[in-house]
Design a protein around this motif. Structure first.
Motif, PDB file in Angstrom:
ATOM      1  N   UNK A 207       0.839  -1.192   0.000  1.00 40.58           N
ATOM      2  CA  UNK A 207       0.000   0.000   0.000  1.00 40.58           C
ATOM      3  C   UNK A 207       0.875   1.243   0.000  1.00 40.58           C
ATOM      4  N   UNK A 208       0.475   2.270  -0.728  1.00 40.52           N
ATOM      5  CA  UNK A 208       1.281   3.502  -0.765  1.00 40.52           C
ATOM      6  C   UNK A 208       1.320   4.183   0.601  1.00 40.52           C
ATOM      7  N   UNK A 209       2.496   4.706   0.972  1.00 39.53           N
ATOM      8  CA  UNK A 209       2.656   5.400   2.241  1.00 39.53           C
ATOM      9  C   UNK A 209       2.377   6.884   2.095  1.00 39.53           C
ATOM     10  N   UNK A 210       2.448   7.587   3.232  1.00 40.00           N
ATOM     11  CA  UNK A 210       2.146   9.030   3.195  1.00 40.00           C
ATOM     12  C   UNK A 210       3.232   9.828   2.501  1.00 40.00           C
ATOM     13  N   UNK A 211       4.396   9.183   2.227  1.00 39.56           N
ATOM     14  CA  UNK A 211       5.470   9.876   1.520  1.00 39.56           C
ATOM     15  C   UNK A 211       5.475   9.566   0.026  1.00 39.56           C
ATOM     16  N   UNK A 212       4.479   8.853  -0.439  1.00 40.97           N
ATOM     17  CA  UNK A 212       4.393   8.556  -1.864  1.00 40.97           C
ATOM     18  C   UNK A 212       4.324   7.066  -2.124  1.00 40.97           C
ATOM     19  N   UNK A 213       3.688   6.695  -3.231  1.00 35.75           N
ATOM     20  CA  UNK A 213       3.474   5.277  -3.528  1.00 35.75           C
ATOM     21  C   UNK A 213       4.767   4.557  -3.874  1.00 35.75           C
ATOM     22  N   UNK A 214       5.788   5.270  -4.348  1.00 33.64           N
ATOM     23  CA  UNK A 214       7.039   4.619  -4.722  1.00 33.64           C
ATOM     24  C   UNK A 214       8.127   4.776  -3.671  1.00 33.64           C
ATOM     25  N   UNK A 215       7.773   5.380  -2.518  1.00 38.18           N
ATOM     26  CA  UNK A 215       8.773   5.581  -1.479  1.00 38.18           C
ATOM     27  C   UNK A 215       9.048   4.266  -0.755  1.00 38.18           C
ATOM     28  N   UNK A 216      10.291   4.015  -0.429  1.00 38.04           N
ATOM     29  CA  UNK A 216      10.661   2.814   0.317  1.00 38.04           C
ATOM     30  C   UNK A 216      11.280   1.764  -0.591  1.00 38.04           C
ATOM     31  N   UNK A 217      11.515   0.591  -0.011  1.00 38.32           N
ATOM     32  CA  UNK A 217      12.209  -0.473  -0.728  1.00 38.32           C
ATOM     33  C   UNK A 217      11.412  -1.772  -0.625  1.00 38.32           C
ATOM     34  N   UNK A 218      11.434  -2.536  -1.712  1.00 39.06           N
ATOM     35  CA  UNK A 218      10.877  -3.882  -1.652  1.00 39.06           C
ATOM     36  C   UNK A 218      11.794  -4.777  -0.819  1.00 39.06           C
ATOM     37  N   UNK A 219      11.213  -5.763  -0.186  1.00 38.67           N
ATOM     38  CA  UNK A 219      11.995  -6.681   0.641  1.00 38.67           C
ATOM     39  C   UNK A 219      12.598  -7.772  -0.235  1.00 38.67           C
ATOM     40  N   UNK A 220      13.914  -7.833  -0.249  1.00 41.67           N
ATOM     41  CA  UNK A 220      14.611  -8.880  -0.992  1.00 41.67           C
ATOM     42  C   UNK A 220      14.952 -10.035  -0.056  1.00 41.67           C
ATOM     43  N   UNK A 221      15.475 -11.102  -0.638  1.00 35.90           N
ATOM     44  CA  UNK A 221      15.870 -12.262   0.167  1.00 35.90           C
ATOM     45  C   UNK A 221      16.948 -11.858   1.179  1.00 35.90           C
TER      46      UNK A 221
END
Length: 694
Positions: A207-221
């Motif tokens: 879900x998009x955060x309050x800082x933008x839908x593309x903010x943050x990182x996907x969880x890798x292995x």
């Protein structure tokens, strides 16, 4: 008789004609028109990779829908093979690919979804709308030699066009599984099963955060493994989730904090100085709880005992595994809130500790014991003594007249790991030891929750520290606690323990009522113990002195008019003193028991002067304290006596001028036989008698 109809699952264990072994076939129609039997088999196709044209979309692995395959067989061949080569298989309410949804309320699934773009009910209605014309002429289509071709043609003629294989699947599935609309449900249990950790995506998931839908990182292995390792290293009992997250970001991910501007305000944020990826708090604990299960995470945070008591599902009642009286007994101790009053200066004595034992089947308190200051094994042994002789006889020793049913020991005893689990809490007689001793885990009150719930509760407040000073002595407080046990046994509602088959025997749904009902039909595992054996096995064995006046213990004299005791006193004539052992009920020394010639003699306390009746019921600790007080008083009076002698002698000498000790020792015998001596003696007698000489 084999019952087979439309939709019946069939199998050919050894294979038969065009039927394969190891497969399930479903009967579509046994046609009386064409005399042909039509079967359908659903073949699960292997998973395959899907590569999207858009390079930003990740490659995904999907499982295609099952593929329906039609098999036909002459009617007479099929019917001849039934029961021999073709046998019924396991019947299912839903298709095999939806088996995990069996038993669920699928009609309520949509109500649990938040603002769905399209409901599952609408999707199923759309499928039914597509196959409805086929269902209306199902028999005609199934008898047709070109069944699949005609269904494919129908799919192509629809607007918009439908996938031909899917339409065939919906049609056959709907017919085979009882025309149940849920047979067309979507396999929602398989949603989200693809491995996101091994699938690289440039698009930010979640879900998009309050800082933008593309903010943050996907969880890798790699990030996932670091999350789990950091949680294991940082999680400790009593540590909150924010504390764990902050510590993990600092120590394991190398993050720092910096000040940023948000509108007119300035606040701190977590960041990585090298721009390396790190998880947000929600994602961090999402993966933690998927890896360890939420219950394990809660237990690690608040502890196993508290989780078991407040969060974990209840696994059943303690009374569910007991059906006879005294089959299981739990024991525990509590402190009386009131501090007892001492006999010496009315001082506050250490608190009275009460040990109670409770029968699991009836919920009745069966025994009570006492100690002072702290929980002791002797108090547990006293409770066992009470249990052995019954509350009615136990009350007599405290000067009480009470009525209470039942007595005897339980073969099973459950205690915590305190003094009640020590050898000092057990009877000295090996034949009276419990057959089964169960000790609950440390700090786990729910493991003996039955007795814990019967302990008196003290309301907590936020007021300054205070205590309750009782006007009662130890023995008087013990009497009150005995009556509290009687009250509990008569007023506690244990209706849930009543066996419906014995309900007509239960006069009242109190522990006493249930006890009487179970006892009346012989459901009682209590071990009966003789009074003398209970005394020898459970009471304190203390040294005392036997004199010709009785037995002396803690400054108190004990006596009995029984012939056996009179014989014992005759053996110590004169000033002779014999060291003996007596059995004592610590909480009340009104009686003690003296073992003489193998026979137990009950002795009563007696004083050289009339005393208040309550004095007779001192506890052993009070008797010892009062004896020490009287000894100290005697020593003080001895000093007073010496000083008084000195003072009186000085006063005499000052007033008379004579010496206090004026005589002199002379050899020989006094001269009293001559005339002068007799005359002087007569005059002295007249003077001391206050008479004048003639």
């Amino acid at each position: 008789m084999i019952r087979i109809g439309t939709g019946s699952p069939l199998a050919a264990p050894q294979g038969y004609k065009n039927l394969f072994a190891g497969h399930t076939y479903y009967l579509l129609r046994n046609s009386p028109v064409t005399e042909v039997v039509t079967l359908v088999r659903f073949v699960q196709q292997p998973a395959k990779d899907v590569v999207y044209k858009n390079a930003k979309k990740p490659k995904r692995t999907i499982t295609p829908d099952p593929h329906p395959i039609i098999e036909r067989m002459p009617r007479d061949v099929f019917e001849d093979a039934l029961g021999r080569h073709i046998i019924p298989a396991q019947r299912r309410a839903l298709p095999p690919w939806l088996e995990q949804l069996s038993g669920l309320d699928l009609d309520s699934v949509d109500s649990e979804r938040r603002d769905p773009a399209r409901t599952h009910a609408d999707r199923i209605d759309q499928k039914l709308l597509v196959i409805n014309p086929l269902v209306q002429r199902a028999e005609e289509l199934i008898d047709s030699p070109d069944l699949e071709t005609r269904i494919n043609q129908h799919a192509r003629e629809l607007t918009p066009k439908q996938n031909e294989t899917r339409v065939r699947l919906w049609f056959f599935t709907y017919l085979v599984f009882g025309r149940n609309r849920n047979a067309l449900f979507y396999p929602i249990h398989k949603i989200g099963r693809w491995d996101r950790l091994t699938t690289v995506s440039e698009v930010k998931r979640g879900a998009p955060g309050y800082r933008g839908s593309a903010h943050g990182y996907n969880t890798t292995k790699e990030m996932h493994d670091k999350i789990i390792a950091s949680y294991i290293a940082e999680q400790r009992l009593g540590r909150t989730e924010p504390e764990v997250y902050v510590s993990a970001m600092r120590k394991h991910f190398g993050c720092k904090a910096r000040e940023i501007s948000v509108g007119q305000r300035r606040q701190l944020e977590i960041y990585h100085p090298n721009g390396d990826p790190f998880p947000q708090e929600g994602a961090y604990f999402y993966h933690v709880k998927r890896h360890f299960e939420p219950a394990a995470v809660r237990t690690a945070r608040i502890g196993r005992n508290r989780a078991r008591k407040t969060i974990d599902p209840v696994k059943g009642t303690f009374s569910a595994s007991t059906w006879n009286l005294m089959q299981n007994v739990e024991a525990d101790a509590y402190r009386v809130h009131d501090l007892p009053r001492g006999y010496v200066e009315g001082s506050d004595l250490p608190p009275l500790v009460v040990v109670t034992k409770r029968d699991t089947a009836s919920g009745r308190l069966t025994g009570i014991g006492f100690s002072q200051g702290s929980e002791t094994g002797a108090a547990y042994r006293m409770a066992t003594f009470c249990e052995s002789i019954g509350l009615q006889e136990f009350g007599r020793l405290f000067g009480l007249k009470v009525k209470s049913p039942g007595k005897g020991l339980s073969p099973t005893q459950i205690t915590d790991r305190g003094p009640g689990a020590t050898s000092s809490a057990l009877p000295r007689d090996a034949s009276l030891l419990p057959v089964v001793r169960e000790m609950t885990p440390a700090y786990s009150g729910v493991s003996k929750g039955l007795i814990e719930t019967s302990n008196p509760k003290t309301l907590k407040d936020d007021e300054p520290p205070s205590f309750v000073r009782s006007t009662l002595t130890v023995a008087q407080l013990a009497r009150r606690e005995i009556f509290r046990v009687l009250e509990f046994n008569e007023r506690t509602d244990v209706g849930s323990r009543i066996d419906p088959s014995l309900e007509h025997l239960v006069s009242r749904q109190s522990p006493n009522g249930v006890w009487e009902a179970l006892e009346s039909v012989g459901r009682n595992d209590a071990i009966q113990v003789d009074f003398a054996d209970a005394v020898r096995a459970c009471l304190e064995n203390l040294p005392a002195k036997l004199t010709r006046e009785g037995v002396e213990l803690a400054g108190r004299n004990y006596y009995s008019r029984s012939p056996d005791f009179q014989s014992a006193m005759e053996s110590v004539g004169g000033s002779r003193v014999l060291d003996v052992k007596v059995y004592v009920l610590n909480a009340c020394t009104r009686h003690i028991w003296f073992d003489w010639g193998g026979r137990l003699i009950e002795l009563d306390v007696r004083y050289p002067i009339p005393v208040d009746e309550e004095v007779n019921y001192m506890s052993l600790a009070e008797a010892v304290q009062y004896h020490q007080h009287t000894q100290a008083s005697a020593r003080r009076f001895q000093s007073h006596s010496r000083a008084a002698s000195l003072d009186i002698a000085r006063d005499y000498e000052a007033q008379t001028g004579e010496k206090w000790k004026s005589g002199q020792r002379t050899a020989g015998r006094p001269k009293r036989g001559n005339l002068a001596a007799r005359r002087e003696a007569t005059e002295a007698a007249r003077i001391t008698a206050g008479k004048r000489a003639a």
